[in-house]
Design a protein around this motif. Structure first.
Motif, mmCIF file in Angstrom:
data_model
loop_
_atom_site.group_PDB
_atom_site.id
_atom_site.type_symbol
_atom_site.label_atom_id
_atom_site.label_comp_id
_atom_site.label_asym_id
_atom_site.label_seq_id
_atom_site.Cartn_x
_atom_site.Cartn_y
_atom_site.Cartn_z
ATOM 1 N N LEU A 24 1.178 -0.789 -0.697
ATOM 2 C CA LEU A 24 0.461 -0.252 0.041
ATOM 3 C C LEU A 24 1.081 1.682 0.188
ATOM 4 C CD1 LEU A 24 -2.214 -1.497 2.424
ATOM 5 C CD2 LEU A 24 -3.265 -1.128 0.718
ATOM 6 N N GLN A 25 0.420 1.675 -0.969
ATOM 7 C CA GLN A 25 1.260 3.549 -0.980
ATOM 8 C C GLN A 25 0.155 4.597 -0.521
ATOM 9 O OE1 GLN A 25 2.593 5.600 -4.830
ATOM 10 N NE2 GLN A 25 4.632 5.694 -3.610
ATOM 11 N N PRO A 26 0.576 5.030 0.254
ATOM 12 C CA PRO A 26 -0.661 6.396 0.685
ATOM 13 C C PRO A 26 -0.256 7.679 -0.395
ATOM 14 C CG PRO A 26 1.710 6.863 1.882
ATOM 15 C CD PRO A 26 1.668 5.354 1.319
ATOM 16 N N VAL A 44 5.814 11.917 -6.491
ATOM 17 C CA VAL A 44 6.341 13.325 -6.244
ATOM 18 C C VAL A 44 7.433 12.694 -5.228
ATOM 19 C CG1 VAL A 44 5.762 14.829 -3.747
ATOM 20 C CG2 VAL A 44 3.893 14.058 -5.157
ATOM 21 N N GLU A 45 8.405 12.721 -5.841
ATOM 22 C CA GLU A 45 9.785 11.974 -5.026
ATOM 23 C C GLU A 45 10.470 13.017 -3.687
ATOM 24 O OE1 GLU A 45 12.465 10.668 -8.007
ATOM 25 O OE2 GLU A 45 10.565 8.737 -8.495
ATOM 26 N N ASN A 46 10.175 14.687 -3.916
ATOM 27 C CA ASN A 46 10.511 15.043 -3.282
ATOM 28 C C ASN A 46 10.086 16.492 -2.619
ATOM 29 O OD1 ASN A 46 11.251 16.893 -4.828
ATOM 30 N ND2 ASN A 46 12.535 16.242 -5.956
ATOM 31 N N GLY A 68 3.785 9.412 -3.869
ATOM 32 C CA GLY A 68 5.177 9.559 -4.108
ATOM 33 C C GLY A 68 6.343 8.896 -2.697
ATOM 34 N N TYR A 69 6.923 9.499 -3.041
ATOM 35 C CA TYR A 69 8.488 8.073 -2.086
ATOM 36 C C TYR A 69 8.945 9.343 -1.698
ATOM 37 C CZ TYR A 69 9.400 4.389 -5.940
ATOM 38 O OH TYR A 69 9.602 3.690 -6.611
ATOM 39 N N HIS A 70 8.363 10.974 -1.722
ATOM 40 C CA HIS A 70 8.964 11.701 -0.933
ATOM 41 C C HIS A 70 7.616 11.222 0.386
ATOM 42 C CE1 HIS A 70 9.968 15.770 1.209
ATOM 43 N NE2 HIS A 70 8.014 15.470 1.133
ATOM 44 N N ALA A 112 -4.712 4.766 -0.025
ATOM 45 C CA ALA A 112 -4.073 4.794 -0.420
ATOM 46 C C ALA A 112 -3.521 3.845 -1.651
ATOM 47 C CB ALA A 112 -3.595 3.602 0.967
ATOM 48 N N GLU A 113 -3.243 3.404 -2.368
ATOM 49 C CA GLU A 113 -3.240 2.439 -3.412
ATOM 50 C C GLU A 113 -2.355 1.025 -3.218
ATOM 51 O OE1 GLU A 113 -1.225 4.084 -7.075
ATOM 52 O OE2 GLU A 113 -1.924 2.043 -8.738
ATOM 53 N N ALA A 114 -3.344 -0.258 -3.332
ATOM 54 C CA ALA A 114 -3.151 -1.053 -3.097
ATOM 55 C C ALA A 114 -2.296 -1.320 -4.639
ATOM 56 C CB ALA A 114 -4.208 -2.400 -3.259
ATOM 57 N N LEU A 115 -1.132 -2.101 -4.583
ATOM 58 C CA LEU A 115 -0.275 -2.817 -4.985
ATOM 59 C C LEU A 115 0.329 -4.422 -5.417
ATOM 60 C CD1 LEU A 115 1.885 1.053 -5.247
ATOM 61 C CD2 LEU A 115 0.288 0.169 -7.877
ATOM 62 N N VAL A 116 0.908 -4.701 -6.329
ATOM 63 C CA VAL A 116 0.886 -6.198 -6.157
ATOM 64 C C VAL A 116 2.575 -6.407 -5.985
ATOM 65 C CG1 VAL A 116 0.894 -7.184 -7.845
ATOM 66 C CG2 VAL A 116 0.022 -8.205 -6.577
ATOM 67 N N ARG A 117 2.793 -7.495 -5.641
ATOM 68 C CA ARG A 117 3.931 -7.867 -5.013
ATOM 69 C C ARG A 117 4.155 -9.252 -5.440
ATOM 70 N NH1 ARG A 117 4.751 -2.844 -6.796
ATOM 71 N NH2 ARG A 117 5.559 -1.680 -5.226
ATOM 72 N N TRP A 118 4.874 -10.006 -6.167
ATOM 73 C CA TRP A 118 5.824 -10.805 -5.562
ATOM 74 C C TRP A 118 6.079 -12.028 -5.020
ATOM 75 C CZ3 TRP A 118 5.731 -14.771 -10.772
ATOM 76 C CH2 TRP A 118 5.168 -16.360 -10.294
ATOM 77 N N ASP A 148 0.446 11.168 -14.853
ATOM 78 C CA ASP A 148 1.857 10.444 -14.821
ATOM 79 C C ASP A 148 2.652 10.823 -14.509
ATOM 80 O OD1 ASP A 148 2.488 7.569 -15.382
ATOM 81 O OD2 ASP A 148 4.076 8.540 -16.533
ATOM 82 N N LYS A 149 3.580 10.024 -13.043
ATOM 83 C CA LYS A 149 4.644 10.439 -12.193
ATOM 84 C C LYS A 149 6.011 10.932 -13.680
ATOM 85 C CE LYS A 149 7.088 5.769 -12.165
ATOM 86 N NZ LYS A 149 5.465 5.179 -12.437
ATOM 87 N N SER A 150 6.064 10.178 -14.560
ATOM 88 C CA SER A 150 6.598 10.907 -15.792
ATOM 89 C C SER A 150 7.090 11.984 -15.196
ATOM 90 C CB SER A 150 7.048 10.442 -17.125
ATOM 91 O OG SER A 150 5.126 10.634 -18.100
ATOM 92 N N VAL A 183 -7.384 0.147 -6.519
ATOM 93 C CA VAL A 183 -7.175 -0.834 -6.413
ATOM 94 C C VAL A 183 -6.868 -0.671 -8.441
ATOM 95 C CG1 VAL A 183 -7.893 -3.558 -6.449
ATOM 96 C CG2 VAL A 183 -8.259 -2.181 -5.250
ATOM 97 N N ASN A 184 -6.085 -1.003 -8.885
ATOM 98 C CA ASN A 184 -5.832 -1.164 -10.421
ATOM 99 C C ASN A 184 -7.027 -1.750 -11.076
ATOM 100 O OD1 ASN A 184 -3.385 1.660 -10.783
ATOM 101 N ND2 ASN A 184 -2.906 -0.179 -9.151
ATOM 102 N N LEU A 185 -7.299 -1.669 -12.188
ATOM 103 C CA LEU A 185 -8.120 -2.415 -13.151
ATOM 104 C C LEU A 185 -7.752 -2.114 -14.449
ATOM 105 C CD1 LEU A 185 -11.931 -1.785 -12.502
ATOM 106 C CD2 LEU A 185 -10.197 -3.329 -11.362
ATOM 107 N N ILE A 235 -9.139 8.092 -13.694
ATOM 108 C CA ILE A 235 -8.378 7.896 -14.889
ATOM 109 C C ILE A 235 -6.487 8.045 -14.476
ATOM 110 C CG2 ILE A 235 -7.365 8.778 -17.252
ATOM 111 C CD1 ILE A 235 -9.774 7.894 -16.428
ATOM 112 N N ASP A 236 -6.275 6.401 -14.052
ATOM 113 C CA ASP A 236 -4.657 6.547 -14.398
ATOM 114 C C ASP A 236 -3.451 6.784 -15.492
ATOM 115 O OD1 ASP A 236 -2.788 6.035 -12.444
ATOM 116 O OD2 ASP A 236 -2.989 3.882 -12.239
ATOM 117 N N ASP A 237 -2.567 7.275 -14.633
ATOM 118 C CA ASP A 237 -1.138 7.409 -15.408
ATOM 119 C C ASP A 237 -1.869 8.794 -16.592
ATOM 120 O OD1 ASP A 237 -0.411 5.816 -14.357
ATOM 121 O OD2 ASP A 237 0.255 3.998 -15.888
ATOM 122 N N TYR A 238 -2.437 9.277 -16.555
ATOM 123 C CA TYR A 238 -3.172 10.378 -17.613
ATOM 124 C C TYR A 238 -1.844 11.414 -18.119
ATOM 125 C CZ TYR A 238 -5.364 14.261 -20.393
ATOM 126 O OH TYR A 238 -5.757 15.169 -20.938
#
Ligand code: C2E
Ligand code: MG
Ligand code: MG
Ligand code: MG
Length: 290
Positions: free
Chosen positions: A44-46, A237-239, A256-258, A58-64, A201-203, A115-117, A177-180
């Motif tokens: 989860l990312q806040p 949002v990195e900083n 973001g990571y910040h 929070a966004e739910a993100l999967v890991r394996w 989008d984060k870019s 949650v991402n679809l 809408i994700d990654d706009y």
């Protein structure tokens, strides 16, 4: 199945195709086993409200958690899961985990979990019923969920995607809408859909300090989205400098990571406890409170 190719009437065996399909089958069975063996992890990312600094989602993100390969990031298996259709099972697993975590998340100030679809989910007309069934078992409310969809997932088959999205919205799910900015669809089209949130989008967000082009895209997207009545979230949002810029542009929410990287639920909870004491200073430090 054996890979064969027609060449001038003769069946020619092509070992490269055979290897590829064998690998595909083995990865697919590994993924199926991952569910049975409980190797998938909910991270989860806040998301914070930029005006107040308070956690809002929070966004739910999967890991394996792979026994040999370690913690595998989603970009190494999500595209494959989409190709094979396995993503539909994975999406339901994520919704189930997020629903089960809702009470704990509420204690960490999270009012809505995202949650991402994928496009496969949008093509499944039974998706709304499947989601309702999971939520019902966990006594969770659709209003507590936001479903993130990329522009490209919608553009694969806009008519069908639109039908599913209308169903989901009428049942109370919030849509985002994700990654706009990475696709080619216009806000003029997207506003016809029952979406209430836009994630830049984060870019663009990561580049806005150094590139005036990226900063302009972020600023005009925020203004246009606000004029259409949409909530705007900046990812990447990195900083603090980026957070400061977004605050000045009146961006609603940041992720973001910040603030934090995606975390397992227990660590997310610890992070949120600490964060509850910090946000006033975080924003006061930016001196943008006017
Ligand atoms: P996304 O939905 O756009 O999720 C945001 C991604 O940006 C996450 O990567 C997150 O860790 C990363 N991120 C957030 N803040 C920052 C930052 O400040 N800097 C940088 N460099 N990155 C940041 P992650 O977790 O690796 O996921 C990548 C993509 O995989 C997601 O992008 C999403 O498209 C897909 N994905 C992840 N989990 C799921 C899932 O359960 N279902 C589906 N369908 N797709 C998923
Ligand atoms: Mg997302
Ligand atoms: Mg995104
Ligand atoms: Mg992304």
């Amino acid at each position: 199945y054996a890979a064969k190719r027609q060449t001038g009437g003769a069946q020619v065996y092509d070992p490269s195709v055979d290897t590829a399909s064998a690998q595909t089958l083995s990865l697919l069975s590994e993924l199926r086993r991952a569910v049975d063996r409980d190797e998938l992890r909910l991270y989860l990312q806040p998301k914070i409200d930029i005006a107040t600094g308070v956690v809002c989602g929070a966004e739910a993100l999967v890991r394996w958690q792979h026994p040999e390969r370690g913690l595998v990031p989603p970009l190494q298996f999500i595209p494959f899961a989409e190709q094979t259709g396995f993503i539909r099972q994975l999406t339901l697993w994520m919704v189930e985990q997020a629903a089960a975590a809702q009470a704990a998340l509420a204690r960490a100030n999270v009012r809505r979990v995202s949650v991402n679809l994928s496009t496969r989910d949008l093509m499944d007309q039974e998706l709304p019923d499947k989601l309702d069934e999971i939520l019902h078992r966990h006594r969770a409310k659709a209003e507590g969920f936001c479903l993130e969809i990329t522009e490209s997932a919608i553009m694969d088959d806009p008519a069908r995607a639109e039908a599913t999205l209308n169903q989901l919205a009428s049942r109370g799910y919030k849509l985002s809408i994700d990654d706009y900015g990475t696709g080619y669809s216009s806000l003029a089209y997207l506003r016809r859909l029952p979406v209430s949130e836009l994630k830049i989008d984060k870019s663009f967000v990561m580049g806005m300090e150094r590139s005036s082009g990226d900063a302009t895209i972020v600023r005009s997207t925020i203004d246009l989205a606000h004029n259409l009545g949409l909530t705007v979230v900046a990812e990447g949002v990195e900083n603090e400098a980026i957070l400061k810029l977004l605050h000045g542009l009146k961006c609603d929410e940041g992720q973001g990571y910040h603030m934090s990287k995606p975390l397992p639920l227990a660590q997310f909870h610890d992070w949120a406890q600490r964060w509850q004491v910090v946000p006033p200073q975080v924003l006061a430090g930016t001196e943008l409170a006017s």
